[in-house]
Write a protein that holds these residues in place. Sequence first.
Motif, PDB file in Angstrom:
ATOM      1  N   THR A  10     -13.630  -5.015 -10.058  1.00  0.00           N
ATOM      2  CA  THR A  10     -12.815  -4.419  -8.982  1.00  0.00           C
ATOM      3  C   THR A  10     -13.661  -4.398  -7.720  1.00  0.00           C
ATOM      4  OG1 THR A  10     -13.549  -2.180  -9.556  1.00  0.00           O
ATOM      5  CG2 THR A  10     -11.451  -2.932 -10.529  1.00  0.00           C
ATOM      6  N   ASN A  11     -13.044  -4.655  -6.584  1.00  0.00           N
ATOM      7  CA  ASN A  11     -13.795  -4.547  -5.340  1.00  0.00           C
ATOM      8  C   ASN A  11     -13.730  -3.107  -4.824  1.00  0.00           C
ATOM      9  OD1 ASN A  11     -11.245  -4.296  -4.266  1.00  0.00           O
ATOM     10  ND2 ASN A  11     -11.293  -6.212  -3.102  1.00  0.00           N
ATOM     11  N   ASP A  12     -14.429  -2.849  -3.730  1.00  0.00           N
ATOM     12  CA  ASP A  12     -14.509  -1.482  -3.205  1.00  0.00           C
ATOM     13  C   ASP A  12     -13.137  -0.949  -2.792  1.00  0.00           C
ATOM     14  OD1 ASP A  12     -17.206  -1.598  -3.634  1.00  0.00           O
ATOM     15  OD2 ASP A  12     -17.722  -2.051  -1.531  1.00  0.00           O
ATOM     16  N   ALA A  13     -12.306  -1.818  -2.218  1.00  0.00           N
ATOM     17  CA  ALA A  13     -10.986  -1.393  -1.754  1.00  0.00           C
ATOM     18  C   ALA A  13     -10.107  -0.952  -2.923  1.00  0.00           C
ATOM     19  CB  ALA A  13     -10.309  -2.528  -0.982  1.00  0.00           C
ATOM     20  N   ASP A  69       0.892   9.975  -7.418  1.00  0.00           N
ATOM     21  CA  ASP A  69       1.609   8.697  -7.505  1.00  0.00           C
ATOM     22  C   ASP A  69       1.650   8.004  -6.156  1.00  0.00           C
ATOM     23  OD1 ASP A  69       2.035   9.445 -10.068  1.00  0.00           O
ATOM     24  OD2 ASP A  69       4.210   9.645  -9.921  1.00  0.00           O
ATOM     25  N   PHE A  70       1.752   6.701  -6.196  1.00  0.00           N
ATOM     26  CA  PHE A  70       2.007   5.923  -4.980  1.00  0.00           C
ATOM     27  C   PHE A  70       2.644   4.592  -5.383  1.00  0.00           C
ATOM     28  CE2 PHE A  70      -2.051   4.394  -6.432  1.00  0.00           C
ATOM     29  CZ  PHE A  70      -2.128   3.063  -6.049  1.00  0.00           C
ATOM     30  N   ILE A  71       3.264   3.943  -4.425  1.00  0.00           N
ATOM     31  CA  ILE A  71       3.929   2.665  -4.672  1.00  0.00           C
ATOM     32  C   ILE A  71       3.056   1.557  -4.115  1.00  0.00           C
ATOM     33  CG2 ILE A  71       6.025   1.296  -4.323  1.00  0.00           C
ATOM     34  CD1 ILE A  71       7.466   3.946  -3.692  1.00  0.00           C
ATOM     35  N   SER A  72       2.806   0.567  -4.928  1.00  0.00           N
ATOM     36  CA  SER A  72       1.996  -0.552  -4.452  1.00  0.00           C
ATOM     37  C   SER A  72       2.752  -1.861  -4.622  1.00  0.00           C
ATOM     38  CB  SER A  72       0.652  -0.615  -5.177  1.00  0.00           C
ATOM     39  OG  SER A  72       0.781  -1.274  -6.413  1.00  0.00           O
ATOM     40  N   TYR A  73       2.423  -2.795  -3.743  1.00  0.00           N
ATOM     41  CA  TYR A  73       2.964  -4.157  -3.889  1.00  0.00           C
ATOM     42  C   TYR A  73       1.862  -4.977  -4.526  1.00  0.00           C
ATOM     43  CZ  TYR A  73       5.653  -8.341  -3.014  1.00  0.00           C
ATOM     44  OH  TYR A  73       6.386  -9.484  -3.192  1.00  0.00           O
ATOM     45  N   ALA A  74       2.133  -5.448  -5.743  1.00  0.00           N
ATOM     46  CA  ALA A  74       1.108  -6.141  -6.528  1.00  0.00           C
ATOM     47  C   ALA A  74       1.422  -7.625  -6.665  1.00  0.00           C
ATOM     48  CB  ALA A  74       1.009  -5.511  -7.917  1.00  0.00           C
ATOM     49  N   LYS A  75       0.373  -8.417  -6.758  1.00  0.00           N
ATOM     50  CA  LYS A  75       0.499  -9.834  -7.071  1.00  0.00           C
ATOM     51  C   LYS A  75      -0.510 -10.151  -8.177  1.00  0.00           C
ATOM     52  CE  LYS A  75       0.636 -14.484  -5.130  1.00  0.00           C
ATOM     53  NZ  LYS A  75       0.608 -15.323  -3.915  1.00  0.00           N
ATOM     54  N   SER A  91      -5.511  -9.702  -9.866  1.00  0.00           N
ATOM     55  CA  SER A  91      -4.469  -8.833  -9.311  1.00  0.00           C
ATOM     56  C   SER A  91      -4.910  -8.279  -7.959  1.00  0.00           C
ATOM     57  CB  SER A  91      -4.181  -7.671 -10.269  1.00  0.00           C
ATOM     58  OG  SER A  91      -3.281  -6.753  -9.679  1.00  0.00           O
ATOM     59  N   THR A  92      -4.005  -8.339  -6.994  1.00  0.00           N
ATOM     60  CA  THR A  92      -4.236  -7.696  -5.697  1.00  0.00           C
ATOM     61  C   THR A  92      -3.142  -6.646  -5.490  1.00  0.00           C
ATOM     62  OG1 THR A  92      -2.924  -9.372  -4.530  1.00  0.00           O
ATOM     63  CG2 THR A  92      -5.290  -9.743  -4.680  1.00  0.00           C
ATOM     64  N   GLN A  93      -3.505  -5.522  -4.875  1.00  0.00           N
ATOM     65  CA  GLN A  93      -2.542  -4.433  -4.709  1.00  0.00           C
ATOM     66  C   GLN A  93      -2.656  -3.838  -3.317  1.00  0.00           C
ATOM     67  OE1 GLN A  93      -1.197  -2.151  -7.736  1.00  0.00           O
ATOM     68  NE2 GLN A  93      -2.193  -3.202  -9.427  1.00  0.00           N
ATOM     69  N   HIS A  94      -1.502  -3.491  -2.756  1.00  0.00           N
ATOM     70  CA  HIS A  94      -1.446  -2.873  -1.425  1.00  0.00           C
ATOM     71  C   HIS A  94      -0.569  -1.627  -1.505  1.00  0.00           C
ATOM     72  CE1 HIS A  94      -3.207  -6.484   0.442  1.00  0.00           C
ATOM     73  NE2 HIS A  94      -2.426  -7.164  -0.375  1.00  0.00           N
ATOM     74  N   ASP A  95      -1.043  -0.540  -0.978  1.00  0.00           N
ATOM     75  CA  ASP A  95      -0.277   0.707  -0.962  1.00  0.00           C
ATOM     76  C   ASP A  95       0.844   0.591   0.078  1.00  0.00           C
ATOM     77  OD1 ASP A  95       0.719   3.250  -0.896  1.00  0.00           O
ATOM     78  OD2 ASP A  95      -1.202   4.250  -0.585  1.00  0.00           O
ATOM     79  N   ILE A  96       2.098   0.670  -0.381  1.00  0.00           N
ATOM     80  CA  ILE A  96       3.234   0.544   0.535  1.00  0.00           C
ATOM     81  C   ILE A  96       4.077   1.826   0.538  1.00  0.00           C
ATOM     82  CG2 ILE A  96       3.380  -1.968   0.313  1.00  0.00           C
ATOM     83  CD1 ILE A  96       5.765  -1.529  -1.616  1.00  0.00           C
ATOM     84  N   THR A  97       3.455   2.941   0.117  1.00  0.00           N
ATOM     85  CA  THR A  97       4.190   4.205   0.023  1.00  0.00           C
ATOM     86  C   THR A  97       4.791   4.615   1.361  1.00  0.00           C
ATOM     87  OG1 THR A  97       2.660   4.907  -1.723  1.00  0.00           O
ATOM     88  CG2 THR A  97       4.031   6.608  -0.713  1.00  0.00           C
ATOM     89  N   ASP A  98       4.007   4.542   2.435  1.00  0.00           N
ATOM     90  CA  ASP A  98       4.500   4.939   3.753  1.00  0.00           C
ATOM     91  C   ASP A  98       5.678   4.074   4.175  1.00  0.00           C
ATOM     92  OD1 ASP A  98       2.573   6.883   3.867  1.00  0.00           O
ATOM     93  OD2 ASP A  98       1.200   5.744   5.150  1.00  0.00           O
ATOM     94  N   ARG A  99       5.575   2.769   3.902  1.00  0.00           N
ATOM     95  CA  ARG A  99       6.673   1.865   4.267  1.00  0.00           C
ATOM     96  C   ARG A  99       7.943   2.196   3.489  1.00  0.00           C
ATOM     97  NH1 ARG A  99       6.370  -4.224   2.482  1.00  0.00           N
ATOM     98  NH2 ARG A  99       7.771  -3.456   0.861  1.00  0.00           N
TER      99      ARG A  99
END
Length: 311
Positions: A10-13, A69-75, A91-99
């Motif tokens: 896993t990377n730091d992000a 909990d949070f919603i992420s967009y995963a690939k 796997s890459t993940q981005h937090d899209i909860t605010d969106r």
Amino acid sequence: TSADGTITYTNDAMDELFGYKKGGLIGKYPSILNAGPTPEDVTKRIMEAIKKEGYWEGEIQNKRKDGSDFISYAKISALKDNDGNIINYLSTQHDITDRKQAEEQIKASLREKEILLREIHHRVKNNLQIISALLDLQSKHVKDKEAFEMFRESQNRIKSMALIHEQLYQFKDLAKINMAEYIQKLATDLFYSYGVGRDRIELKLKAHDVLLGVNTAIPCGLIINELVSNSLKHAFSDGMEGEISIDLRSNNDHTFRLIVSDSGVGFPKDLDFRNTETLGLQLVITLVKQLKGTIELDRSTGTTFKVTFGD
């Protein structure tokens, strides 16, 4: 992750996103990051997509180490060796909860505005019906035949506009009018208003799934009201039988064509319909100009008005 599904890097992000210390996820299964168990059918779809396309992407409900909990967009992509065997998953993940929250707020706002708009159209329709009812009450005290006719024509014009607003709050699309339903109701009201039975004058209606915006539907409805009223009043004298036809269709050039015709005695040959003293035809000409359209009259068989306009 490795081919068997354990996390190998896993990377730091990624660590920061899920609230773990550096390396805290190594050796664990990704399921610990899910906010609850993933349904079998969802897991199956993901794996089938990876097998067929080499990757899957979509929204996942995840949880951080602290349980939030949070919603992420995963690939998720499959990494293969030279023989085509899967050796790792990336796997890459981005937090899209605010969106997602912003989207839900927009949807809620739109629902509120839709309810408000329906209520406005409902109230406008009710107010127009009240005006029509007042005119009806007043007309009962009118002795002069010409004055009575003016009251009735005004009532019918108001009803044609009220029908538009009735259609708007009843139809699923608040921006468009189903003209086939509208014309059917409008014509039925006009036949009733003039005491004309369908057994004597047949109504033929063709409105080919035409949807019009309110700014076009109202003048179009008033034009139909005036032309059909004109036919009912003047085309069939002394109990004469015949038919009235209303045909509204969309052309290929994003314009619409309205044809209102009757098989009656015909429009007087010595009368210029563009320059008459009758309010009805004056109103038709004005409304056609408002629609930036054109109008033609065919007197060859009965009376046929052809109107072309855009939305």
